[in-house]
Enzyme design. Structure first.
Site, PDB file in Angstrom:
ATOM      1  N   HIS A   1      42.281  14.937  86.937  1.00 54.89           N
ATOM      2  CA  HIS A   1      40.875  15.223  87.222  1.00 54.89           C
ATOM      3  C   HIS A   1      40.622  16.712  87.021  1.00 54.89           C
ATOM      4  CE1 HIS A   1      37.147  14.361  89.966  1.00 54.89           C
ATOM      5  NE2 HIS A   1      36.868  15.125  88.952  1.00 54.89           N
TER       6      HIS A   1
ATOM      7  N   HIS B   1      35.444  24.694  87.785  1.00 56.28           N
ATOM      8  CA  HIS B   1      36.712  25.132  88.375  1.00 56.28           C
ATOM      9  C   HIS B   1      37.476  26.147  87.516  1.00 56.28           C
ATOM     10  CE1 HIS B   1      36.132  21.884  91.240  1.00 56.28           C
ATOM     11  NE2 HIS B   1      35.966  21.042  90.229  1.00 56.28           N
TER      12      HIS B   1
ATOM     13  N   GLU C   1      34.726  20.389  84.141  1.00 57.70           N
ATOM     14  CA  GLU C   1      35.866  20.922  84.902  1.00 57.70           C
ATOM     15  C   GLU C   1      36.041  22.415  84.640  1.00 57.70           C
ATOM     16  OE1 GLU C   1      37.774  19.273  87.333  1.00 57.70           O
ATOM     17  OE2 GLU C   1      36.070  17.941  87.053  1.00 57.70           O
TER      18      GLU C   1
END
Ligand SMILES: *[C@@H]1O[C@H](CO)[C@@H](O)[C@H](O)[C@H]1NC(C)=O
Ligand SMILES: *[C@@H]1O[C@H](CO)[C@@H](O)[C@H](O)[C@H]1NC(C)=O
Ligand SMILES: *[C@@H]1O[C@H](CO)[C@@H](O)[C@H](O)[C@H]1NC(C)=O
Length: 253
Positions: free
Chosen positions: A73, A130, A126
């Site tokens: 993930h 992040h 992502e």
């Protein structure tokens, strides 16, 4: 009259002073808010991710990996007891072409189960959310390194292998406590297990397993992260499914 004007002037000046002070405060808060304590490496069980995606609309279909396996993930810089930081730097835009050398691996191991979405949208998400925070770590200091490190971590800490070593295999039900203990025995560090709940039946499915790394990428206990050690039902067994739960196509056969 002049008196009032002076008073008004002083009032406005102090207002300006206070607002300016607050702005400076916001700026320093923002700088600080990019700091984090650990990196969470999150693996997902694609069959459960697919279940969630399909539950959210009848129109949704999934892309699943060719093999039965855990997929990535993301790597999430995280402060203890909370989520984030996130979206740390908008000056680091996602560049799809950087990932060309990794694309085949990413398509299998960092797969976007949401079939039909833009092929790069999951990775872009992502990265923006992040990756732009993770750049503070040398090994993750650019887009290529961020995704390559994810693939590397999956290779070393693949949950299929970790769980199998603890005799935990797809198609069975377990108490989450036993799964947590199993992970700890194999890795010698405590991780986190997240479930997805079927609202209709109340059944819980293993959805994600998270393990934690410190800033030098050494495996550490996840003890202080948000929702540690689990959001799963702790008083009854949870399912580690070997097929997509309630797959309509399967049910019709
Ligand atoms: C964001 O990234 C740019 C480009 O690398 C860098 O110059 C800038 O300092 C970064 N900003 C923050 C807040 O880290
Ligand atoms: C993915 O979606 C496309 C249409 O957007 C469809 O043709 C295809 O069959 C779907 N793939 C799967 C595996 O369901
Ligand atoms: C990360 O953990 C390792 C092993 O526990 C330790 O030696 C190292 O100093 C830690 N690094 C940081 C930045 O905390």
């Amino acid at each position: 009259m002049a008196k009032y004007n002076i008073a008004l002037c002083i009032f406005l000046l102090s207002l300006l002073y206070i607002t300016h002070g607050q702005l400076e405060n916001e700026k320093s808060k923002k700088r600080k808010s990019n700091e984090f304590d650990v990196l969470i490496f999150t693996q997902r069980w694609p069959l459960t991710a697919c279940f969630l995606w399909k539950e959210s609309s009848e129109k949704h279909s999934c892309s699943l990996p060719k093999q039965e396996e855990w997929t990535i993930h993301g790597i999430w810089p995280t402060r203890y007891h909370t989520k984030g930081p996130q979206f740390c730097n908008t000056s680091l835009p996602f560049n799809p072409s950087v990932l060309t050398p990794l694309k085949n691996q990413l398509e299998e191991n960092w797969i976007d189960v949401q079939n039909g979405s833009d092929p790069y949208s999951f990775w872009k998400h992502e990265w923006n959310k992040h990756g732009t925070c993770a750049v503070a770590i040398k090994a993750l200091n650019n887009e290529y390194n961020y995704f390559q490190e994810g693939l590397k971590l999956l290779n070393i800490y693949n949950m299929m292998d970790v769980l199998a070593k603890a005799n935990i295999v797809p198609g069975q039900k377990y108490m989450v406590e036993n799964m947590l203990i199993g992970i700890e025995k194999v890795l010698n560090k405590r991780g986190q297990i997240m479930c997805a709940k079927d609202k209709k039946t109340g059944e819980s499915y293993v959805n994600e397993i998270r393990i934690c790394f410190n800033k030098t990428l050494q495996l550490v206990d996840c003890d202080d992260i948000y929702e540690f050690p689990t959001n799963c039902d702790r008083f009854k067994q949870i399912t580690y499914p070997s097929s997509v739960p309630h797959d309509r196509r399967v049910e019709q056969i």
